[in-house]
Design an enzyme around this catalytic site. Sequence first.
Site, PDB file in Angstrom:
ATOM      1  N   CYS A  56       0.831  -1.207   0.000  1.00  0.00           N
ATOM      2  CA  CYS A  56       0.000   0.000   0.000  1.00  0.00           C
ATOM      3  C   CYS A  56       0.869   1.262   0.000  1.00  0.00           C
ATOM      4  O   CYS A  56       1.570   1.533  -0.961  1.00  0.00           O
ATOM      5  CB  CYS A  56      -0.967  -0.042   1.177  1.00  0.00           C
ATOM      6  SG  CYS A  56      -2.388   1.070   0.997  1.00  0.00           S
ATOM      7  N   HIS A  58      -3.666  -5.640   1.103  1.00  0.00           N
ATOM      8  CA  HIS A  58      -3.389  -6.013   2.486  1.00  0.00           C
ATOM      9  C   HIS A  58      -3.800  -7.470   2.708  1.00  0.00           C
ATOM     10  O   HIS A  58      -4.777  -7.940   2.131  1.00  0.00           O
ATOM     11  CB  HIS A  58      -4.193  -5.137   3.453  1.00  0.00           C
ATOM     12  CG  HIS A  58      -3.796  -3.696   3.439  1.00  0.00           C
ATOM     13  ND1 HIS A  58      -2.697  -3.225   4.107  1.00  0.00           N
ATOM     14  CD2 HIS A  58      -4.362  -2.623   2.823  1.00  0.00           C
ATOM     15  CE1 HIS A  58      -2.600  -1.914   3.925  1.00  0.00           C
ATOM     16  NE2 HIS A  58      -3.600  -1.527   3.153  1.00  0.00           N
TER      17      HIS A  58
END
Length: 494
Positions: free
Chosen positions: A337, A436
């Site tokens: 991310c 994630h």
Amino acid sequence: MSPSSQKLTLMVQGTTSDAGKSILVTALCRILARKGIKVAPFKSQNMALNSAVTADGGEIGRAQTVQAEACFISPDVRMNPILLKPNSDLGSQVILRGKAIGNMKAVEYHLHKPKLLQDVVLAHQELLQEFDVVMVEGAGSPAEINLREHDLANMGFAEAVDCPVIIVADIDRGGVFAHLYGTYELLSKSEQARTRGFIINRFRGDKALLQGGLDWLEEKTGKPVLAVLPYIHNLHIEAEDSLAVEQFTKREGEQHFKVVVPIYPRASNHTDFDALRMHPQVDCQLLRDTQKFTGTDLIVLPGSKNTRGDLAWLKETGWDKIIQRHLRLGGKVIGICGGYQMLGTAVHDPDGTESAAGTSQGLGHLAIETLLQGEKQLRNVQGQWHGRNGDITVTGYEIHVGQTTGNDLAEPLMQLNTGPDGARNSENTVLGSYVHGLFDEPQLLEELLQWAGLEQTQAFDYPALRAAQIERLADEVEVELPVEKIYAIMGGEI
């Protein structure tokens, strides 16, 4: 009392942060759920950088996702109607029912609370219509005098919905009777009246040694100690926001594959690395101080709530030089991310989406750049990772702002239901992804560790371990708080 006789709410508050509120609510949810009772978790306001994505694309605190799992139900934005994600020392992004409504400084948010209390009460009422029991977690401590006005996280909420409260304290911190008595004395008369009693958490030793203190506390307050819960060694329940380093300590003298995760000031979703930290072959260290870095096999850059600010911190503290040298010596790097964005050549934020408007030069290890514009991406994803020995099933979630472009996207790491994701450099030493939860998938975890240099990997099923730990926690707590006692507390019989 019959479990189906009426709709009930019980609130767990704590004398301090990390007193055991999240853990106790998780345990109570599982105890009730495995008896066939329809129960849902709830936390009106959560301040955390660990978050998760619901099925309908909303963002809530990670703790409520774990508690929903304990209830055998899917997470829902109503379970955590307000999520605060700090992006500076003075302010946070405010997320209402799963969607960001803007950034607020602390004073501005405090003035906004009366309106938010209405939203919180409505979310609770909606859950109570669908479930027999709503198990509520407080935030911080109800005795924080400066936050009493317009409170919607502790007694302010309890008063608004007229629910009973139990107060938990961690005896392992020391001073447990001062914590409990002091907290109780700082409550108003009406708040004291709705307090059913106290829970002492994480006790080691013979409970008979506590009896004098328990008797004293009941005499002083008129409230019983409802349970003394044991210290559960090596318990792993995903943390709300604290790192809980002691849960993952490896034995000295053992040889492990080393992973280091630099923890910058606004690092988010560190639960991404719990699978690495629990893996029997891996020593995964979460480090802030570069002076404590002694070498590693793999560096993983986590997500961030302030990508450009945390990127500047990496450079100021010398992590950029450590990463550069690590790669030069043959090491591997993965970015998740915000960490993925930092690995590129530049991060542009022309509108000041995360912090002050501007552009930051990236670490330059991937031929990509990122523009922080557009709507935040909130979605659960699934697809196929293009592995060395064939495709591997991937599931995870995305929480990010920005569009990433560049030459290293030409051969994506995986094909998801939402499109291609990820990048790798030409030397195959640096990977980056927006997803994630990559390390939670057993087969993909094995693939990534082998890529990073661990040749003989052991099979490790982190999701199965996590599920077993919730059962273990519930078993331990149920000895002290069986379902009949829980209902007696909620029904005012205790």
